[in-house]
Scaffold this active site. Structure first.
Site, short mmCIF file in Angstrom:
data_model
loop_
_atom_site.label_atom_id
_atom_site.label_comp_id
_atom_site.label_asym_id
_atom_site.label_seq_id
_atom_site.Cartn_x
_atom_site.Cartn_y
_atom_site.Cartn_z
CG MET A 1 0.45 -15.68 8.86
SD MET A 1 -0.96 -14.60 8.57
CE MET A 1 -1.95 -15.62 7.47
N GLY A 2 4.09 -13.84 8.74
CA GLY A 2 5.14 -12.82 8.71
C GLY A 2 5.67 -12.56 7.32
CG HIS A 3 5.22 -11.71 2.91
ND1 HIS A 3 5.70 -10.62 2.21
CD2 HIS A 3 4.86 -12.62 1.99
CE1 HIS A 3 5.62 -10.88 0.92
NE2 HIS A 3 5.12 -12.09 0.76
CD GLU B 1 3.47 -16.37 6.00
OE1 GLU B 1 2.56 -17.10 5.63
OE2 GLU B 1 3.37 -15.12 6.06
CB THR C 1 -0.93 -0.01 1.24
OG1 THR C 1 -1.68 -1.22 1.21
CG2 THR C 1 -1.86 1.18 1.26
CB VAL D 1 -6.30 -17.91 14.12
CG1 VAL D 1 -4.90 -18.31 14.52
CG2 VAL D 1 -7.16 -17.79 15.36
CD GLN D 2 -0.11 -16.28 13.04
OE1 GLN D 2 1.04 -16.15 13.41
NE2 GLN D 2 -0.41 -16.82 11.87
CB ILE E 1 0.04 -9.27 11.69
CG1 ILE E 1 0.17 -10.16 10.45
CG2 ILE E 1 -1.40 -8.92 11.97
CD1 ILE E 1 -0.34 -11.58 10.67
CG ASP E 2 3.51 -9.69 7.64
OD1 ASP E 2 2.89 -10.50 8.35
OD2 ASP E 2 3.36 -9.60 6.41
O1 F6P Z 1 0.84 -9.40 5.29
C1 F6P Z 1 0.05 -10.00 6.24
C2 F6P Z 1 -0.10 -11.45 5.95
O2 F6P Z 1 -0.95 -11.99 6.94
C3 F6P Z 1 1.20 -12.24 5.86
O3 F6P Z 1 1.72 -12.56 7.12
C4 F6P Z 1 0.77 -13.43 5.05
O4 F6P Z 1 1.86 -13.95 4.33
C5 F6P Z 1 -0.24 -12.86 4.11
O5 F6P Z 1 -0.72 -11.67 4.70
C6 F6P Z 1 -1.43 -13.74 3.84
O6 F6P Z 1 -2.19 -13.15 2.86
P1 F6P Z 1 -3.69 -13.52 2.51
O7 F6P Z 1 -4.57 -13.02 3.63
O8 F6P Z 1 -3.96 -12.81 1.24
O9 F6P Z 1 -3.77 -15.01 2.43
#
Ligand code: F6P
Length: 372
Positions: A177-179, A230, A113, A297-298, A134-135
Site C-alpha cells: 500500500m501507500g496510495h 500500489e 483530514t 492486512v498492513q 501507514i502511507d
Molecule cells: O491511506 C491509507 C491507505 O491504506 C492507502 O495506502 C490505500 O490506498 C487506501 O488507504 C485504501 O483505502 P480504503 O481503506 O478506503 O480501501
C-alpha cells in the site's frame, strides 16, 4: 474543569490511533484537568452528534489495540453524502462544537483530514491535528504513526515470500500500500531485500525490470521478489495518463465533455496494474510469476512499539499545546521532539519520496533495480 475538548479519528484507520487517543486523553485529564469527549466515525459522527465519553476506564487497555475505538469514515464536512444528496455540513459541525462548549477539536488523520481540519479552522473552530497514516505521506512531519507497524508487516511478508519464491524458482510480485507515495514499498523493499522495488515517484520500464530478473537468472538466482507500490506506474502508462488528463482538461474548457466527474485514465485500465506487471514479466522472462496483494492486512492489528511511542508522544504534546492555547496547528514529529506546524502549511501538501532521498541511494547501492 478548565477546558473541554473533543476528539475524532478520520480517514483510513491506522495502527497507533488508540495510543494517540489515550495519550491526548490521559494528559488532558490527568495533567490539565480537561474534560474529553470523542465523536464517532470521523466528521460524520460530529454532524450526527454521536459522542463517546472518554474518561477513566474508557482510556484504559487501549494502548495496544489496532483500529480506532471511535470508528472512522472518509466523509468530508463540506461534501457529505446525506440521503441522495451531497451537502456542506460545516455549519452543523460548528453548532455541535459550541453545543458541547468545546475549547478545541482534535482531529487524528492523514492528508485529507489535515485539509478538512484546516477548513474547520477557517470556519472559526480551535482545531489541532495529529498526523496518522501507514502511507507516511503527510507533509511537514518527520513521520506519521501507523507507518512503522505497516513497514513491519510488509517486511515480514517479503521475508516469507522469499522462501517460497526460492523453492519454486518463481518471480513473486508483491503489492504494498501507500496510495501515491512510495515510502512503504521502498522501506519494506529495502528491509526485506526485494530484488526490484517500484514506486510511484520513479516511473518504470517493464523491459528493464525483466532484464534485471534475467540477469539474476544468469547469475544462478532463479527467483526474484518485486515489491511494487500500489501507485507505481510504467513510463508508458504515465504518458498515456498525462495525455488523457490533458484531453479531459481541454474538453472541459471547451465544454465538449459531459464526463467531467470521471477519471479519464482509470476507465482504460481494466486489469490491476500489479497483475498486468506480473503477466508481462512472465512473458518477457519465461519464468513463472505470482502476485501477492498485501492490502488491508498492513493496516490491521496491534501497533508496533515505535508507533505506540510516537502516538503517545504526539498525543500528550497535543494536550500540552491545547493547555497553552496553541491551535490551528498539526503536532508534527521532529527528531525526538515535537513541533506545532501551522495547518496552512500542511493542508493540500503531500510528502512523496524525493528522488535524492538517502533510501533511494541505499537501494541502488545494494544492487536493487528501481525499474528505471
Ligand atoms: O491511506 C491509507 C491507505 O491504506 C492507502 O495506502 C490505500 O490506498 C487506501 O488507504 C485504501 O483505502 P480504503 O481503506 O478506503 O480501501
Amino acid at each position: 474543569m478548565d477546558k473541554y475538548i473533543g476528539i475524532l479519528t478520520a480517514g483510513g484507520d491506522s495502527p497507533g490511533l488508540n495510543a494517540a487517543i489515550r495519550g491526548v486523553g490521559k494528559a488532558a485529564q490527568g495533567a490539565f484537568n480537561m474534560r474529553v469527549i470523542g465523536f464517532r466515525d470521523g466528521f460524520r459522527g460530529m454532524v450526527g452528534d454521536r459522542t463517546v465519553r472518554l474518561e477513566g476506564a474508557a482510556l484504559s487497555g487501549i494502548l495496544t489495540l489496532g483500529g480506532t475505538i471511535l470508528g472512522t469514515s472518509r466523509d468530508k464536512p463540506h461534501r457529505m453524502p446525506v440521503g441522495d444528496k451531497v451537502m456542506d455540513m460545516t455549519d452543523v459541525i460548528v453548532d455541535n462544537y459550541h453545543k458541547h462548549h468545546l475549547d478545541a477539536l482534535v482531529c487524528l488523520g492523514g492528508g485529507g483530514t489535515q485539509k478538512n481540519a484546516y477548513r474547520l479552522m477557517k470556519a472559526g473552530l480551535n482545531v489541532i491535528t495529529l498526523p496518522k497514516t501507514i502511507d507516511n505521506d503527510v507533509a511537514m512531519t518527520d513521520v506519521t504513526f501507523g507507518f512503522d507497524t505497516a513497514l513491519n508487516i510488509a517486511t515480514e511478508a517479503i521475508d516469507r515470500l522469499h522462501s517460497t519464491a526460492h523453492s519454486h524458482h518463481r518471480i513473486i510480485v508483491v503489492e504494498v500500500m501507500g496510495h501515491n507515495a512510495g515510502w512503504l514499498a521502498l522501506g519494506a523493499g529495502i528491509a526485506g531485500g526485494a530484488d526490484v522495488i517500484l514506486i510511484p515517484e520513479i516511473p518504470y520500464d517493464v523491459q528493464k525490470v525483466a532484464d534485471a530478473i534475467l540477469e539474476r537468472s544468469r547469475a544462478g538466482k532463479h527467483f526474484s521478489i518485486v515489491a511494487t507500490s500500489e501507485g507505481a506506474i510504467s513510463k508508458e502508462d504515465l504518458e498515456a495518463r498525462q495525455k488523457a488528463e490533458k484531453r479531459a482538461r481541454e474538453n472541459k474548457k471547451n465544454k465538449q465533455s459531459d464526463s467531467d466527474d470521471t477519471d479519464p485514465y482509470g476507465a482504460q485500465v481494466a486489469e490491476s496494474n500489479t497483475v498486468r506487471l506480473s503477466r508481462q514479466l512472465e512473458e518477457l522472462t519465461g519464468l513463472e510469476s505470482r502476485v501477492t496483494i498485501l492490502g488491508h492486512v498492513q493496516r490491521g492489528g496491534t501497533p508496533s512499539p515505535a508507533d505506540r511511542l510516537l502516538a503517545t508522544r504526539l498525543g500528550t504534546a497535543c494536550a500540552e499545546f491545547i493547555n497553552e492555547g496553541i491551535f490551528g496547528v498539526m503536532v508534527a514529529a521532529r527528531g525526538d521532539g515535537v513541533e506545532p506546524v501551522p495547518l496552512e502549511k500542511v493542508a493540500g501538501q503531500r510528502k512523496i519520496v524525493p528522488l535524492d532521498h538517502p533510501w533511494i541511494r541505499t537501494a541502488r547501492l545494494v544492487g536493487t533495480n528501481l525499474g528505471d
